[in-house]
Design a protein around this motif. Structure first.
Motif, PDB file in Angstrom:
ATOM      1  N   GLY B   2      38.241  35.957  41.396  1.00  0.00           N
ATOM      2  CA  GLY B   2      37.910  37.379  40.759  1.00  0.00           C
ATOM      3  C   GLY B   2      38.045  37.557  39.192  1.00  0.00           C
ATOM      4  O   GLY B   2      37.369  37.965  38.382  1.00  0.00           O
ATOM      5  N   GLU B   6      35.606  37.877  36.448  1.00  0.00           N
ATOM      6  CA  GLU B   6      35.535  39.086  35.491  1.00  0.00           C
ATOM      7  C   GLU B   6      35.870  38.917  34.119  1.00  0.00           C
ATOM      8  O   GLU B   6      34.803  39.762  33.289  1.00  0.00           O
ATOM      9  N   LYS B 222      33.412  52.054  31.460  1.00  0.00           N
ATOM     10  CA  LYS B 222      34.753  51.770  30.801  1.00  0.00           C
ATOM     11  C   LYS B 222      34.770  51.096  29.604  1.00  0.00           C
ATOM     12  O   LYS B 222      35.693  51.271  28.892  1.00  0.00           O
ATOM     13  N   PRO B 277      31.365  57.730  41.334  1.00  0.00           N
ATOM     14  CA  PRO B 277      32.851  58.165  41.028  1.00  0.00           C
ATOM     15  C   PRO B 277      33.515  57.279  40.250  1.00  0.00           C
ATOM     16  O   PRO B 277      33.375  55.806  40.352  1.00  0.00           O
ATOM     17  N   ALA B 278      34.584  57.903  39.496  1.00  0.00           N
ATOM     18  CA  ALA B 278      35.594  56.987  38.700  1.00  0.00           C
ATOM     19  C   ALA B 278      34.642  56.085  37.553  1.00  0.00           C
ATOM     20  O   ALA B 278      34.903  54.954  37.410  1.00  0.00           O
ATOM     21  N   PHE B 279      33.492  56.659  37.282  1.00  0.00           N
ATOM     22  CA  PHE B 279      32.705  55.748  36.378  1.00  0.00           C
ATOM     23  C   PHE B 279      33.397  55.255  34.763  1.00  0.00           C
ATOM     24  O   PHE B 279      33.230  54.246  34.472  1.00  0.00           O
ATOM     25  N   ALA B 280      34.424  56.024  34.433  1.00  0.00           N
ATOM     26  CA  ALA B 280      35.003  55.681  33.336  1.00  0.00           C
ATOM     27  C   ALA B 280      35.990  54.595  33.481  1.00  0.00           C
ATOM     28  O   ALA B 280      36.494  54.078  32.704  1.00  0.00           O
ATOM     29  N   GLY B 281      36.288  54.221  34.843  1.00  0.00           N
ATOM     30  CA  GLY B 281      37.064  52.815  35.040  1.00  0.00           C
ATOM     31  C   GLY B 281      36.235  51.771  35.626  1.00  0.00           C
ATOM     32  O   GLY B 281      36.828  50.579  35.790  1.00  0.00           O
ATOM     33  N   LEU B 282      34.794  51.925  35.317  1.00  0.00           N
ATOM     34  CA  LEU B 282      34.097  50.631  36.146  1.00  0.00           C
ATOM     35  C   LEU B 282      33.404  50.057  34.963  1.00  0.00           C
ATOM     36  O   LEU B 282      32.940  50.717  33.689  1.00  0.00           O
ATOM     37  N   GLN B 286      30.420  45.962  37.746  1.00  0.00           N
ATOM     38  CA  GLN B 286      30.872  46.990  38.896  1.00  0.00           C
ATOM     39  C   GLN B 286      29.610  47.964  39.168  1.00  0.00           C
ATOM     40  O   GLN B 286      29.258  47.956  40.233  1.00  0.00           O
ATOM     41  N   ASP B 289      27.091  45.883  40.855  1.00  0.00           N
ATOM     42  CA  ASP B 289      27.235  45.599  42.218  1.00  0.00           C
ATOM     43  C   ASP B 289      26.819  46.744  43.108  1.00  0.00           C
ATOM     44  O   ASP B 289      26.574  46.440  44.239  1.00  0.00           O
ATOM     45  N   GLN B 290      27.291  48.063  42.534  1.00  0.00           N
ATOM     46  CA  GLN B 290      26.814  49.094  43.456  1.00  0.00           C
ATOM     47  C   GLN B 290      25.339  49.062  43.570  1.00  0.00           C
ATOM     48  O   GLN B 290      24.965  49.512  44.726  1.00  0.00           O
ATOM     49  N   ARG B 293      24.744  45.982  46.136  1.00  0.00           N
ATOM     50  CA  ARG B 293      25.167  46.212  47.541  1.00  0.00           C
ATOM     51  C   ARG B 293      24.430  47.440  48.111  1.00  0.00           C
ATOM     52  O   ARG B 293      25.078  48.043  49.235  1.00  0.00           O
TER      53      ARG B 293
END
Lengths: 323, 464
Positions: B2, B6, B222, B277-282, B286, B289-290, B293
């Motif tokens: 990963g 990444e 992010k 949620p937590a978009f500032a860390g994605l 990612q 991927d949401q 999926r």
């Protein structure tokens, strides 16, 4: 060098009359040094000095000069580029990232000083006790130290990732709406990367300190034990004072690590949104596509001034010891 | 595993983003009016399918050698670049091409030093503001002779995108792609969602998705730049193309403290509750991927999101990907149908030590890049990049690509992207990326102070 010269001096003084006459005839200043000495001196002082000036003082002074300009890394620097103290004025009053970055560096220093470094020293003391498997523990704690900080940053970036990172999945919150945003929440992300930094820093301090502990004369501890000192007393009253030189190195290493903090925060998100650091501001301003070399240099000058504090403290201590 | 993937993606993403939007070009400068005059880029793009590019003689040379500095480091675009180089060698009498591929972010960060040092003969870059900047500084060689030879293969919108402030041609546009709202057809069909055409429908759909247990809008900031896409489209829809261009370039005294900017933030705050949620860390991958999926319902991003779907290895997923233009907001500017659609270009350096001896080959290479067949070669490796030449064989485009061409054709105004339309020191982590993250951390708050900080930062920057 100094020693050689002084020890050689008395012998030469004996011949002074003869040599002095010679010197007088040539109207040259009397000297204790032979030609060979002078060449050697010139080389030994000159070469390091040249390198020092070229590679360290030159760029440093250039940075200071550039900090008074608005040069953007394109074309020549002309008189129009000089803007006086404007960069500094904006940095302290208008630039919203400077003080946060400054405070983050201080937090970094405090964290390393109060948490990571003492932990590393504590591990060193534990591992020094000849416990079973001490080599294995040493290797485990030391392992992160051989990784570059960039790699450490990538590793922890993945661990902390909100939805597919290990930590949130282990906590079982990765799919919930209120998952912890380790890297994106500006209130906690600095501490996330401090954990990542400590992961490496603890091992580093541990190995430095362990080496120091191994060199402590065992008879000192034995004597302390015979005198009835407890373990704790022995460490603080006997071992720690004996380790003074190592302690100084530990303090300096910690300060340097805090000041040069850059890699992990940069890998995570280029040092924004709560991860601003002085070193990153320098990069983002002057080296990135932004090319605000002048403004970046001004921040670099401030970081230099801050760095001078531990450097001067360290050097003055070393000088005093030598004297 | 990963990790390396990444890391690679981080680079790719940077590459793709930059590639994204150069169509509008230097909106900020004198060309604003000129470009506005061109009206719809769509017209020229729609006009694709004309005759092949012309060939000239006298300015090009076969055999010999040349060098190319490339920032195409992600696997698809790297393979595409190599394929082009190989094809050029075969087509141009065995010209030896020295390809120097540099990590995208590094290349971009060091572009000033690179162009002033000993660069390659030809290099990859963006059209528009940043192209003109280096042209103005005398670090790029004008290629009017090459452009004259190939311009029949381009629509006028592309021509505008590669002209410097001095009116000379400086680049060959090679690909572009639009930004839009992406979704999965299967998810929407299963839930019975319809494409929203106005703001209220859009918000109602978000609320519906939320109650259905989906993340209504995948959002991942992010890296700071993805949020700029939302700012762009909201500002374009609410305040219009001219205002947007003036704002991003500080022209005509346009300030960030303008109440119109406040209105954009206020509008934006109405949908932030529907974000991941937590978009500032994605990272954007990612976020993609949401969507992939089926966890998220929509995603405002560039066409390069399809690369992420392709990377999943499942063609079935790629086939489910569809998009729609950002909904209308009920303003007079809806009619502009504006969107971000960046253009990638190839340019010629000025200070290459080998340029004198390689000039003919370098020009031959640029001419080669203007052929549809060359661009299709690249597109096959990097399907998020649509060829720009009229003679590109569009018959092999999948529906998604055709639709992307269509949506750009429908746009009356086209911008590149925030970080290509504005100055880089303002658009970067120091400036707008940080400001938008600050806004997003408390979207419902008062933005007056934030806007003052934005303007103060703008005012602190030296004249470009």
């Amino acid at each position: 060098m100094a020693n050689t010269t002084t020890s050689a001096a008395p012998a030469r003084t004996q011949k002074a009359p003869e040599a002095g006459a010679l010197v007088a005839r040539r109207k040259r200043r009397y000297t204790l040094l032979t030609r060979h000495d002078k060449i050697l001196l010139a080389l030994m002082v000159g070469v390091p000095l040249t390198l020092d000036v070229l590679l360290i003082w030159g760029p440093t002074l250039a940075s200071v000069a550039l900090s008074f300009t608005n040069w953007q890394n394109i074309g020549p620097i002309t008189g129009k580029n000089f803007v006086g103290l404007k960069n500094y004025q904006f940095m302290f009053t208008g630039y919203t990232l400077f003080w946060p970055a400054f405070i983050h560096n201080l937090i970094w220093l405090a964290w390393l000083t109060l948490i990571a470094t003492p932990l590393g020293m504590f591990f060193a003391v534990l591992l020094d006790r000849e416990m079973r498997g001490t080599r294995i523990y040493q290797s485990v704690f030391f392992l992160p130290v051989v990784l570059s900080l960039v790699v450490v940053g990538f590793i922890w970036d993945l661990q902390f990732a909100p939805t597919d990172g290990f930590i949130n999945n282990a906590l079982g919150t990765a799919k919930s709406a209120n998952l912890i945003d380790w890297l994106g929440n500006p209130r906690i992300n600095l501490f996330s990367i401090l954990i990542a930094t400590s992961w490496r820093h603890i091992g580093y301090i541990m190995i430095l300190y362990l080496a120091g502990l191994k060199s402590v004369d065992p008879s000192l501890r034995e004597a302390a034990r015979v005198d009835g000192a407890t373990e704790v007393q022995t460490f603080f009253r006997v071992v720690l004072p004996v380790m003074a030189p190592i302690n100084v190195i530990i303090v300096v290493v910690t300060a340097i690590e805090a000041l040069r903090a850059f890699d992990i925060a940069f890998i995570i998100n280029q040092g924004k949104n709560g991860l601003e650091l002085l070193s990153i501001l320098i990069y983002n301003n002057s080296i990135s596509e932004a090319s605000l070399v002048g403004f970046g240099s001004a921040i670099a000058v401030i970081l230099l001034l801050i760095s001078l504090v531990p450097i001067v403290a360290f050097l003055s201590r070393v000088m005093r010891t030598l004297a | 595993m990963g990790d390396s993937r990444e890391a690679k993606r981080v680079r790719n993403r940077l590459a793709l983003r930059d590639a994204a939007l150069n169509l509008d070009l230097d909106l900020s400068r004198r060309d604003v009016l000129k470009i506005a005059g061109y009206g719809s880029l769509a017209a020229f793009i729609a006009a694709c399918g004309g005759s092949g590019g012309g060939t000239t003689s006298g300015i090009t040379a076969t055999g010999g050698k040349m060098s190319l500095g490339s920032y195409n480091t992600d696997p698809g675009s790297k393979a595409g670049t190599q394929a082009i180089v190989d094809a050029f060698k075969a087509a141009n009498g065995g010209t030896k091409v020295t390809l120097n591929t540099v990590d995208h972010g590094t290349f971009q960060n060091q572009i000033s030093s690179y162009l002033q040092g000993t660069p390659e003969d030809v290099f990859t870059w963006f059209s528009g503001h940043r192209m003109r900047f280096f042209a103005d500084k005398g670090l790029a060689t004008p290629i009017d002779d090459v452009w004259d030879a190939v311009k029949s293969n381009y629509t006028s919108g592309f021509e505008a995108s590669i002209k410097g402030n001095d009116g000379k041609a400086y680049a060959i546009p090679t690909d572009y792609y639009p930004w839009a709202v992406f979704y999965r057809k299967d998810v929407w069909a299963a839930k019975g969602y319809n494409v929203p055409t106005n703001w209220d429908d859009f918000k109602a759909l978000c609320a519906k998705m939320k109650s259905d247990g989906l993340i209504p809008i995948a959002f991942a900031d992010k890296d700071g730049w993805p949020a700029q896409g939302t700012f762009d489209i909201l500002n374009l829809r609410m305040n219009g193309y001219d205002f947007h261009v003036n704002l991003l370039t500080g022209q005509n005294g346009q300030k960030w403290t303008d109440p119109k900017v406040t209105a954009v933030f206020k509008k934006w705050s109405e949908i932030t509750q529907y974000y991941s949620p937590a978009f500032a860390g994605l990272t954007w991958e990612q976020g993609a991927d949401q969507l992939l999926r089926k966890q998220a319902g929509m995603y405002l991003l560039g066409l390069f999101v399809s690369d992420e779907f392709k990377a999943s290895g499942s063609q079935a997923d790629v086939d489910q990907l569809d998009f729609f233009a950002f909904p209308h907001l009920g303003t007079q500017y809806d009619a502009e149908e504006a969107l971000d659609a960046p253009i990638d270009v190839f340019m010629m350096t000025k200070k290459s030590p080998t340029l004198n001896s390689d000039l003919g080959q370098a020009k031959a290479f640029l001419e080669f890049m203007a052929k549809g067949s060359t661009q299709v070669l690249y597109w096959k490796n990097a399907p998020g990049s649509i060829p720009t030449a009229n003679d590109a064989d569009t018959s092999q485009y999948p529906a998604l690509t055709k639709k992307a061409v269509q949506i750009v054709s429908n746009a009356k105004k086209i911008t590149q992207y925030f970080d290509r339309d504005s100055r880089p020191d303002y658009a970067g982590p120091n400036g707008m990326q940080g400001f938008l993250l600050k806004f997003l951390s408390n979207p419902s708050g008062n933005t007056t102070t934030l806007q003052q900080q934005m303007q103060a930062f703008w005012d602190s920057l030296p004249a470009e």
